[in-house]
Design an enzyme around this catalytic site. Sequence first.
Site, short mmCIF file in Angstrom:
data_model
loop_
_atom_site.label_atom_id
_atom_site.label_comp_id
_atom_site.label_asym_id
_atom_site.label_seq_id
_atom_site.Cartn_x
_atom_site.Cartn_y
_atom_site.Cartn_z
N HIS A 33 -3.47 7.31 -4.60
CA HIS A 33 -4.73 8.05 -4.39
C HIS A 33 -5.69 7.78 -5.55
O HIS A 33 -5.27 7.54 -6.67
CB HIS A 33 -4.46 9.55 -4.33
CG HIS A 33 -3.87 9.98 -3.02
ND1 HIS A 33 -2.70 10.67 -2.94
CD2 HIS A 33 -4.29 9.82 -1.75
CE1 HIS A 33 -2.42 10.93 -1.67
NE2 HIS A 33 -3.38 10.42 -0.92
N GLY A 34 -6.96 7.88 -5.27
CA GLY A 34 -7.95 7.79 -6.34
C GLY A 34 -8.28 6.35 -6.70
O GLY A 34 -7.82 5.40 -6.06
N ASP A 93 -6.56 17.37 5.77
CA ASP A 93 -5.88 16.33 4.98
C ASP A 93 -4.89 17.00 4.02
O ASP A 93 -5.26 17.92 3.29
CB ASP A 93 -6.97 15.57 4.20
CG ASP A 93 -6.45 14.36 3.48
OD1 ASP A 93 -5.48 13.75 3.95
OD2 ASP A 93 -7.04 14.01 2.43
N ASN A 98 -7.41 6.40 5.19
CA ASN A 98 -8.12 7.47 4.50
C ASN A 98 -9.02 6.91 3.40
O ASN A 98 -8.58 6.09 2.60
CB ASN A 98 -7.11 8.43 3.86
CG ASN A 98 -6.42 9.31 4.88
OD1 ASN A 98 -6.22 8.89 6.01
ND2 ASN A 98 -6.09 10.51 4.47
N SER A 154 -8.05 2.90 -1.88
CA SER A 154 -9.34 2.65 -2.53
C SER A 154 -9.34 1.41 -3.42
O SER A 154 -10.28 0.64 -3.42
CB SER A 154 -9.76 3.85 -3.38
OG SER A 154 -10.20 4.88 -2.55
N GLY A 181 -4.91 6.34 0.41
CA GLY A 181 -5.04 5.88 -0.97
C GLY A 181 -5.25 4.39 -1.14
O GLY A 181 -4.74 3.80 -2.07
#
Length: 286
Positions: free
Chosen positions: A178-179, A80, A230, A211, A209
């Site tokens: 991301h995160g 990744d 992802n 999430s 990203g």
Amino acid sequence: MLVNMKQILKVAKENDFAVPAFNISSAPMFNGVMEKCEQLNSPVIIAIHPDELSFIGDSFVEMIKDRANKSKLPVVLHLDHGSTKEQILRAIRDGFTSVMIDASLLSFEENIKLTKEIISMSRPLNVSVEAELGTIGQDKESVEGGADEIIYTNPKDAKDFVEQTDCDTLAIAIGTAHGLYPEGFEPKLRINILKEIKQLVDIPLVLHGGSGNPDSEISEAVRNGINKVNISSDIKAAFYKECREVLTDKGVREPNVIYPRCIKKMQEVIEHKIKLFRSDDKLKLY
Ligand SMILES: [Zn+2]
């Protein structure tokens, strides 16, 4: 068995679902991911970031490959966010079947140049290559990095990029970061950009990203051509939240006592994601 990204996503693209890519960097998390995916008959991508690879070490990868080859599932071992040739070479030497070259912070021309170089050294070895165009946002805790602001992928650029590089898959920026997102921040996916890219580009598209995005947006993205999603922060957060709970009992110290509860909580998130991406019960298509 181990397969490469091109093989696993070909089926996903033909059947309109997305294969989950879970970032793992510990044995309890890896085994927990495999166990849940096998229960649900979902193909799976094991994603490892270069920082995670440095942490787990090359010998750990041997265990992952052994476990993957003994599984009934198609499994991809994927690097990744590789950013240098050295990182890509290390992954190839370790037996990864897929690598990502993230040159998205370089200029368009430089991104094409580096991506082509990585493809020329990976393809003869049957290793798939994911490239990235546009930039995905970041939070400071996230291992994957990213830009301070999201630069949406230009559909016309995506077409030119894929034609010029011949990459196997492309990560696009359509409004994710991301995160875990800070409270009060509401990400919004630009599905119209995804639809435009999909019309111009005939390879599987990747979403990083996601999430903090609502489930409805993610499933809409999957319906509109995203074939790999992802997942990193979501499973780690679930795992360690439970871990903190378990460890409030000051007497516990055995890994086989501490981790099963954490794995179970992580697996609840995994199951939710798999169903959201509609990759459950897709083993029969391979
Ligand atoms: Zn990413």
